[in-house]
Write a protein that holds these residues in place. Structure first.
Motif, PDB file in Angstrom:
ATOM      1  N   VAL A 100      52.719  -2.302  31.456  1.00  0.00           N
ATOM      2  CA  VAL A 100      52.345  -1.872  32.806  1.00  0.00           C
ATOM      3  C   VAL A 100      53.429  -0.933  33.335  1.00  0.00           C
ATOM      4  CG1 VAL A 100      51.974  -2.637  35.193  1.00  0.00           C
ATOM      5  CG2 VAL A 100      50.995  -3.927  33.289  1.00  0.00           C
ATOM      6  N   ASN A 101      53.021   0.086  34.038  1.00  0.00           N
ATOM      7  CA  ASN A 101      53.935   1.117  34.529  1.00  0.00           C
ATOM      8  C   ASN A 101      54.696   0.630  35.768  1.00  0.00           C
ATOM      9  OD1 ASN A 101      55.183   3.634  34.924  1.00  0.00           O
ATOM     10  ND2 ASN A 101      53.511   4.328  36.239  1.00  0.00           N
ATOM     11  N   TYR A 102      55.648  -0.275  35.545  1.00  0.00           N
ATOM     12  CA  TYR A 102      56.435  -0.814  36.647  1.00  0.00           C
ATOM     13  C   TYR A 102      57.615   0.092  36.974  1.00  0.00           C
ATOM     14  CZ  TYR A 102      54.119  -5.397  36.365  1.00  0.00           C
ATOM     15  OH  TYR A 102      53.209  -6.417  36.388  1.00  0.00           O
ATOM     16  N   ILE A 103      57.990   0.066  38.238  1.00  0.00           N
ATOM     17  CA  ILE A 103      59.215   0.700  38.706  1.00  0.00           C
ATOM     18  C   ILE A 103      60.138  -0.416  39.173  1.00  0.00           C
ATOM     19  CG2 ILE A 103      60.242   2.334  40.329  1.00  0.00           C
ATOM     20  CD1 ILE A 103      58.269   3.556  38.326  1.00  0.00           C
ATOM     21  N   ILE A 104      61.349  -0.463  38.642  1.00  0.00           N
ATOM     22  CA  ILE A 104      62.293  -1.506  39.038  1.00  0.00           C
ATOM     23  C   ILE A 104      63.086  -1.044  40.254  1.00  0.00           C
ATOM     24  CG2 ILE A 104      64.342  -2.798  38.362  1.00  0.00           C
ATOM     25  CD1 ILE A 104      63.284  -3.054  35.620  1.00  0.00           C
ATOM     26  N   MET A 105      63.096  -1.879  41.284  1.00  0.00           N
ATOM     27  CA  MET A 105      63.788  -1.578  42.527  1.00  0.00           C
ATOM     28  C   MET A 105      65.204  -2.146  42.497  1.00  0.00           C
ATOM     29  SD  MET A 105      61.464   0.114  44.023  1.00  0.00           S
ATOM     30  CE  MET A 105      62.040   0.245  45.715  1.00  0.00           C
ATOM     31  N   PRO A 106      66.088  -1.658  43.385  1.00  0.00           N
ATOM     32  CA  PRO A 106      67.476  -2.146  43.390  1.00  0.00           C
ATOM     33  C   PRO A 106      67.610  -3.652  43.580  1.00  0.00           C
ATOM     34  CG  PRO A 106      67.316  -0.118  44.648  1.00  0.00           C
ATOM     35  CD  PRO A 106      65.908  -0.515  44.294  1.00  0.00           C
ATOM     36  N   ASP A 107      66.644  -4.293  44.262  1.00  0.00           N
ATOM     37  CA  ASP A 107      66.744  -5.738  44.485  1.00  0.00           C
ATOM     38  C   ASP A 107      66.176  -6.553  43.323  1.00  0.00           C
ATOM     39  OD1 ASP A 107      64.045  -5.314  44.747  1.00  0.00           O
ATOM     40  OD2 ASP A 107      63.862  -6.212  46.744  1.00  0.00           O
TER      41      ASP A 107
ATOM     42  N   ALA B 128      68.952   5.579  40.421  1.00  0.00           N
ATOM     43  CA  ALA B 128      67.811   5.743  39.519  1.00  0.00           C
ATOM     44  C   ALA B 128      66.494   5.561  40.251  1.00  0.00           C
ATOM     45  CB  ALA B 128      67.899   4.758  38.361  1.00  0.00           C
ATOM     46  N   ASN B 129      66.475   4.717  41.268  1.00  0.00           N
ATOM     47  CA  ASN B 129      65.244   4.489  42.009  1.00  0.00           C
ATOM     48  C   ASN B 129      65.102   5.420  43.202  1.00  0.00           C
ATOM     49  OD1 ASN B 129      63.731   2.047  40.888  1.00  0.00           O
ATOM     50  ND2 ASN B 129      65.839   1.359  40.875  1.00  0.00           N
ATOM     51  N   ARG B 130      66.221   5.970  43.689  1.00  0.00           N
ATOM     52  CA  ARG B 130      66.130   6.936  44.782  1.00  0.00           C
ATOM     53  C   ARG B 130      65.647   8.280  44.266  1.00  0.00           C
ATOM     54  NH1 ARG B 130      71.342   6.980  46.784  1.00  0.00           N
ATOM     55  NH2 ARG B 130      71.879   8.897  45.728  1.00  0.00           N
ATOM     56  N   GLN B 131      66.118   8.663  43.096  1.00  0.00           N
ATOM     57  CA  GLN B 131      65.690   9.900  42.463  1.00  0.00           C
ATOM     58  C   GLN B 131      65.183   9.536  41.072  1.00  0.00           C
ATOM     59  OE1 GLN B 131      69.171  12.369  42.604  1.00  0.00           O
ATOM     60  NE2 GLN B 131      68.764  13.002  44.690  1.00  0.00           N
ATOM     61  N   PRO B 132      63.924   9.219  40.948  1.00  0.00           N
ATOM     62  CA  PRO B 132      63.391   8.641  39.718  1.00  0.00           C
ATOM     63  C   PRO B 132      63.637   9.504  38.493  1.00  0.00           C
ATOM     64  CG  PRO B 132      61.771   8.584  41.476  1.00  0.00           C
ATOM     65  CD  PRO B 132      62.901   9.405  41.969  1.00  0.00           C
ATOM     66  N   ASP B 133      64.005   8.875  37.446  1.00  0.00           N
ATOM     67  CA  ASP B 133      64.196   9.536  36.167  1.00  0.00           C
ATOM     68  C   ASP B 133      63.345   8.781  35.157  1.00  0.00           C
ATOM     69  OD1 ASP B 133      65.524   9.683  33.409  1.00  0.00           O
ATOM     70  OD2 ASP B 133      66.542  11.287  34.480  1.00  0.00           O
ATOM     71  N   TRP B 134      62.449   9.501  34.509  1.00  0.00           N
ATOM     72  CA  TRP B 134      61.491   8.874  33.589  1.00  0.00           C
ATOM     73  C   TRP B 134      62.183   7.952  32.594  1.00  0.00           C
ATOM     74  CZ3 TRP B 134      56.148   9.350  32.558  1.00  0.00           C
ATOM     75  CH2 TRP B 134      55.752   8.853  31.325  1.00  0.00           C
ATOM     76  N   LYS B 135      63.136   8.498  31.846  1.00  0.00           N
ATOM     77  CA  LYS B 135      63.761   7.730  30.772  1.00  0.00           C
ATOM     78  C   LYS B 135      64.577   6.571  31.315  1.00  0.00           C
ATOM     79  CE  LYS B 135      63.929  11.597  27.533  1.00  0.00           C
ATOM     80  NZ  LYS B 135      64.794  12.469  26.705  1.00  0.00           N
ATOM     81  N   ILE B 136      65.283   6.794  32.427  1.00  0.00           N
ATOM     82  CA  ILE B 136      66.107   5.739  33.000  1.00  0.00           C
ATOM     83  C   ILE B 136      65.244   4.542  33.377  1.00  0.00           C
ATOM     84  CG2 ILE B 136      67.529   5.081  34.969  1.00  0.00           C
ATOM     85  CD1 ILE B 136      69.058   6.724  33.039  1.00  0.00           C
ATOM     86  N   ASN B 137      64.138   4.784  34.085  1.00  0.00           N
ATOM     87  CA  ASN B 137      63.318   3.660  34.533  1.00  0.00           C
ATOM     88  C   ASN B 137      62.671   2.931  33.366  1.00  0.00           C
ATOM     89  OD1 ASN B 137      62.018   2.219  36.918  1.00  0.00           O
ATOM     90  ND2 ASN B 137      60.270   2.717  35.636  1.00  0.00           N
ATOM     91  N   VAL B 138      62.174   3.679  32.380  1.00  0.00           N
ATOM     92  CA  VAL B 138      61.570   3.034  31.214  1.00  0.00           C
ATOM     93  C   VAL B 138      62.598   2.145  30.519  1.00  0.00           C
ATOM     94  CG1 VAL B 138      60.615   3.439  28.916  1.00  0.00           C
ATOM     95  CG2 VAL B 138      59.804   4.786  30.849  1.00  0.00           C
ATOM     96  N   GLN B 139      63.837   2.626  30.423  1.00  0.00           N
ATOM     97  CA  GLN B 139      64.879   1.840  29.769  1.00  0.00           C
ATOM     98  C   GLN B 139      65.243   0.605  30.585  1.00  0.00           C
ATOM     99  OE1 GLN B 139      67.739   4.974  29.345  1.00  0.00           O
ATOM    100  NE2 GLN B 139      67.078   5.496  27.280  1.00  0.00           N
ATOM    101  N   LEU B 140      65.224   0.724  31.913  1.00  0.00           N
ATOM    102  CA  LEU B 140      65.505  -0.433  32.756  1.00  0.00           C
ATOM    103  C   LEU B 140      64.439  -1.510  32.570  1.00  0.00           C
ATOM    104  CD1 LEU B 140      66.682   1.251  36.087  1.00  0.00           C
ATOM    105  CD2 LEU B 140      68.083  -0.041  34.478  1.00  0.00           C
ATOM    106  N   VAL B 141      63.178  -1.092  32.469  1.00  0.00           N
ATOM    107  CA  VAL B 141      62.097  -2.053  32.239  1.00  0.00           C
ATOM    108  C   VAL B 141      62.261  -2.702  30.869  1.00  0.00           C
ATOM    109  CG1 VAL B 141      59.608  -2.345  31.978  1.00  0.00           C
ATOM    110  CG2 VAL B 141      60.497  -0.867  33.777  1.00  0.00           C
TER     111      VAL B 141
END
Length: 217
Positions: A93-100, A66-79
């Motif tokens: 805030v428009n955060y991107i969650i990383m694997p770590d 999900a973080n290597r190939q960003p997907d809008w809905k996936i990242n929003v749901q992870l946050v």
């Protein structure tokens, strides 16, 4: 295993069935992605990839892809899951969650805010990097205090970049096609970082391009 679940017992009234490998097709059965609150696998990941994997392994794979190939809905749901599980408020805030487990927020001009994953005591810390130099830091504190501190910084000092850090504003332009300048800069970053695992085509959105730029810059 389903047969065992169907065995009768006086104290058993229900059977919870989870399809961890995605073989039930159109049947309305809980699958591995459902367990992580995302409904479907991210782009670039198939049911064959998770077949035979442990749930914990699937979770790591989903976050990585999900973080290597960003997907809008996936990242929003992870946050959103991060907020729900920890009862946190990210202030939209428009955060991107990383694997770590850390979170990034890119606000342009090679400026990236990083919020580290909380440690075993529940503390985190944050800092801004500008052109590979740390500009400011938020000292270790409970996660919510760190999130509040980052938001206050953004509101007070980075209003001009609000269209990049405010998620509601990002949603308005994020689905539009990436610009030529974004694509050119992104491909340059990929070459410089030797990230051969990242594939970029001309159909990615502005949001997806901005996420990758934030990760690689």
């Amino acid at each position: 295993m389903v047969g065992r679940g169907l065995r009768l017992h006086p104290d058993k009234t229900d059977l919870q069935l989870i399809d961890c490998v995605g073989i039930t097709g159109k049947l309305n059965i809980c699958t591995a992605p459902d367990l992580f609150g995302i409904g479907k696998l991210p782009k670039g990941m198939t049911q064959a990839d998770i077949q035979g994997k442990r749930i914990t392994e699937i979770e790591d794979m989903i976050e990585e892809v999900a973080n290597r190939q960003p997907d809008w809905k996936i990242n929003v749901q992870l946050v959103e899951l991060f907020e729900q599980n920890g009862k946190y408020d990210t202030h939209n805030v428009n955060y991107i969650i990383m694997p770590d487990g850390s979170m990034l927020c890119s606000i342009g001009d090679k400026r990236v805010i990083k919020v580290r994953a909380e440690d075993i005591t529940g503390n985190s810390y944050a800092y801004m990097v500008h052109d590979n130099t740390i500009v400011w830091t938020i000292q270790p504190a409970p996660m919510q205090e760190v999130l509040d501190g980052v938001y206050n910084r953004l509101v007070c000092d980075y209003q001009r970049a609000k269209n990049l850090w405010d998620l509601e504003l990002v949603k308005r332009w994020g689905s539009l096609p990436a610009t030529l300048s974004q694509l050119s800069y992104l491909k340059k970053l990929i070459r410089r970082s030797h990230r051969n695992d990242i594939r970029v085509d001309d159909n990615i959105s502005k949001y997806e391009a901005s996420v990758l730029i934030g990760q690689l810059a």
